[in-house]
Scaffold this motif. Sequence first.
Motif, PDB file in Angstrom:
ATOM      1  N   ASN A   1       3.009  10.804 -11.283  1.00  0.00           N
ATOM      2  CA  ASN A   1       1.671  11.391 -11.345  1.00  0.00           C
ATOM      3  C   ASN A   1       0.541  10.369 -11.498  1.00  0.00           C
ATOM      4  N   LYS A   2       0.848   9.090 -11.688  1.00  0.00           N
ATOM      5  CA  LYS A   2      -0.193   8.064 -11.819  1.00  0.00           C
ATOM      6  C   LYS A   2      -0.571   7.438 -10.470  1.00  0.00           C
ATOM      7  N   PHE A   3       0.139   7.842  -9.421  1.00  0.00           N
ATOM      8  CA  PHE A   3      -0.054   7.218  -8.110  1.00  0.00           C
ATOM      9  C   PHE A   3      -1.017   8.021  -7.252  1.00  0.00           C
ATOM     10  N   GLU A   4      -1.717   7.302  -6.350  1.00  0.00           N
ATOM     11  CA  GLU A   4      -2.666   7.922  -5.424  1.00  0.00           C
ATOM     12  C   GLU A   4      -2.417   7.387  -4.021  1.00  0.00           C
ATOM     13  N   LEU A   5      -2.651   8.226  -3.033  1.00  0.00           N
ATOM     14  CA  LEU A   5      -2.511   7.833  -1.645  1.00  0.00           C
ATOM     15  C   LEU A   5      -3.442   6.660  -1.329  1.00  0.00           C
ATOM     16  N   ASP A   6      -2.985   5.719  -0.543  1.00  0.00           N
ATOM     17  CA  ASP A   6      -3.714   4.506  -0.136  1.00  0.00           C
ATOM     18  C   ASP A   6      -3.952   3.527  -1.281  1.00  0.00           C
ATOM     19  N   GLN A   7      -3.284   3.712  -2.384  1.00  0.00           N
ATOM     20  CA  GLN A   7      -3.410   2.810  -3.528  1.00  0.00           C
ATOM     21  C   GLN A   7      -2.741   1.475  -3.210  1.00  0.00           C
ATOM     22  N   ARG A   8      -3.393   0.381  -3.598  1.00  0.00           N
ATOM     23  CA  ARG A   8      -2.825  -0.964  -3.462  1.00  0.00           C
ATOM     24  C   ARG A   8      -2.023  -1.278  -4.711  1.00  0.00           C
ATOM     25  N   LEU A   9      -0.796  -1.792  -4.525  1.00  0.00           N
ATOM     26  CA  LEU A   9       0.111  -2.005  -5.649  1.00  0.00           C
ATOM     27  C   LEU A   9       0.834  -3.340  -5.553  1.00  0.00           C
TER      28      LEU A   9
ATOM     29  N   LYS B   1       0.837  -1.194   0.000  1.00  0.00           N
ATOM     30  CA  LYS B   1       0.000   0.000   0.000  1.00  0.00           C
ATOM     31  C   LYS B   1       0.877   1.250   0.000  1.00  0.00           C
ATOM     32  N   LEU B   2       0.516   2.183  -0.869  1.00  0.00           N
ATOM     33  CA  LEU B   2       1.208   3.454  -0.927  1.00  0.00           C
ATOM     34  C   LEU B   2       0.677   4.313   0.227  1.00  0.00           C
ATOM     35  N   TYR B   3       1.551   4.639   1.176  1.00  0.00           N
ATOM     36  CA  TYR B   3       1.083   5.330   2.374  1.00  0.00           C
ATOM     37  C   TYR B   3       1.515   6.787   2.468  1.00  0.00           C
ATOM     38  N   LYS B   4       2.407   7.226   1.577  1.00  0.00           N
ATOM     39  CA  LYS B   4       2.830   8.620   1.635  1.00  0.00           C
ATOM     40  C   LYS B   4       3.318   9.064   0.262  1.00  0.00           C
ATOM     41  N   ILE B   5       2.850  10.238  -0.157  1.00  0.00           N
ATOM     42  CA  ILE B   5       3.310  10.852  -1.398  1.00  0.00           C
ATOM     43  C   ILE B   5       3.742  12.280  -1.080  1.00  0.00           C
ATOM     44  N   SER B   6       4.946  12.615  -1.479  1.00  0.00           N
ATOM     45  CA  SER B   6       5.413  13.997  -1.386  1.00  0.00           C
ATOM     46  C   SER B   6       5.603  14.470  -2.815  1.00  0.00           C
ATOM     47  N   GLU B   7       4.688  15.291  -3.282  1.00  0.00           N
ATOM     48  CA  GLU B   7       4.733  15.738  -4.677  1.00  0.00           C
ATOM     49  C   GLU B   7       5.700  16.901  -4.816  1.00  0.00           C
ATOM     50  N   GLY B   8       6.733  16.676  -5.588  1.00  0.00           N
ATOM     51  CA  GLY B   8       7.704  17.728  -5.832  1.00  0.00           C
ATOM     52  C   GLY B   8       7.250  18.624  -6.962  1.00  0.00           C
ATOM     53  N   SER B   9       7.827  19.794  -7.016  1.00  0.00           N
ATOM     54  CA  SER B   9       7.550  20.706  -8.125  1.00  0.00           C
ATOM     55  C   SER B   9       8.837  21.455  -8.431  1.00  0.00           C
ATOM     56  N   GLY B  10       9.035  21.767  -9.692  1.00  0.00           N
ATOM     57  CA  GLY B  10      10.264  22.448 -10.089  1.00  0.00           C
ATOM     58  C   GLY B  10      11.461  21.541  -9.869  1.00  0.00           C
TER      59      GLY B  10
ATOM     60  N   GLU C   1      12.403  20.393  -6.932  1.00  0.00           N
ATOM     61  CA  GLU C   1      12.149  19.479  -5.830  1.00  0.00           C
ATOM     62  C   GLU C   1      11.687  18.121  -6.360  1.00  0.00           C
ATOM     63  N   LYS C   2      12.215  17.058  -5.787  1.00  0.00           N
ATOM     64  CA  LYS C   2      11.889  15.700  -6.222  1.00  0.00           C
ATOM     65  C   LYS C   2      10.620  15.199  -5.546  1.00  0.00           C
ATOM     66  N   ALA C   3       9.837  14.419  -6.294  1.00  0.00           N
ATOM     67  CA  ALA C   3       8.663  13.754  -5.722  1.00  0.00           C
ATOM     68  C   ALA C   3       9.143  12.486  -5.020  1.00  0.00           C
ATOM     69  N   GLU C   4       8.390  12.063  -4.008  1.00  0.00           N
ATOM     70  CA  GLU C   4       8.775  10.873  -3.254  1.00  0.00           C
ATOM     71  C   GLU C   4       7.554  10.010  -2.989  1.00  0.00           C
ATOM     72  N   LEU C   5       7.688   8.713  -3.260  1.00  0.00           N
ATOM     73  CA  LEU C   5       6.648   7.724  -2.978  1.00  0.00           C
ATOM     74  C   LEU C   5       7.145   6.808  -1.869  1.00  0.00           C
ATOM     75  N   ASN C   6       6.264   6.498  -0.914  1.00  0.00           N
ATOM     76  CA  ASN C   6       6.588   5.555   0.158  1.00  0.00           C
ATOM     77  C   ASN C   6       5.519   4.466   0.165  1.00  0.00           C
ATOM     78  N   ILE C   7       5.967   3.213   0.017  1.00  0.00           N
ATOM     79  CA  ILE C   7       5.065   2.069  -0.067  1.00  0.00           C
ATOM     80  C   ILE C   7       5.504   1.042   0.970  1.00  0.00           C
TER      81      ILE C   7
END
Length: 144
Positions: free
Chosen positions: A129-137, A95-104, A106-112
């Motif tokens: 950009n295809k990921f959503e919080l609480d998504q099962r993967l 389960k994806l439990y944390k997304i930190s969306e970067g801009s410019g 700044e790097k984006a970060e996914l935590n699963i």
Amino acid sequence: MVEILFDDIFRVEKLNPDDKKLFEKVTRIEARSERFDMFMHLDINSELYPLKVGQKFALLLVPTLNPDGTPDTGYYVPGNRQSLADNFEYVMYGKLYKISEGSGREKAELNISFGGLLMMMKGDHSHCNKFELDQRLYLLMRKV
């Protein structure tokens, strides 16, 4: 057809960075992807799937193992059905439990979390950009 959320080849740069090995059968790998230049920490069961520094592996993140893309329950159902897992050596469900969306810059970060085995992937936000919080993967890996 199944929606592929992420697909790239990674090269193992370090095993157990910070010289910490918390569990006997778990190794944290530090790797970087070839195509999208994503940085990753990934905990794997090293007894089942050992990796070495310099080794390359293909990594795929998908929401279902059904080749036609239909959702599944997340439970293993034995039988003679076709599965995306048939083409890979190591599979985890989490389960994806944390997304930190970067801009410019700044790097984006996914935590699963895969039942306590953790993955952190960081890179350009356009690849996240295809990921959503609480998504099962499903994470699927094979050595290349």
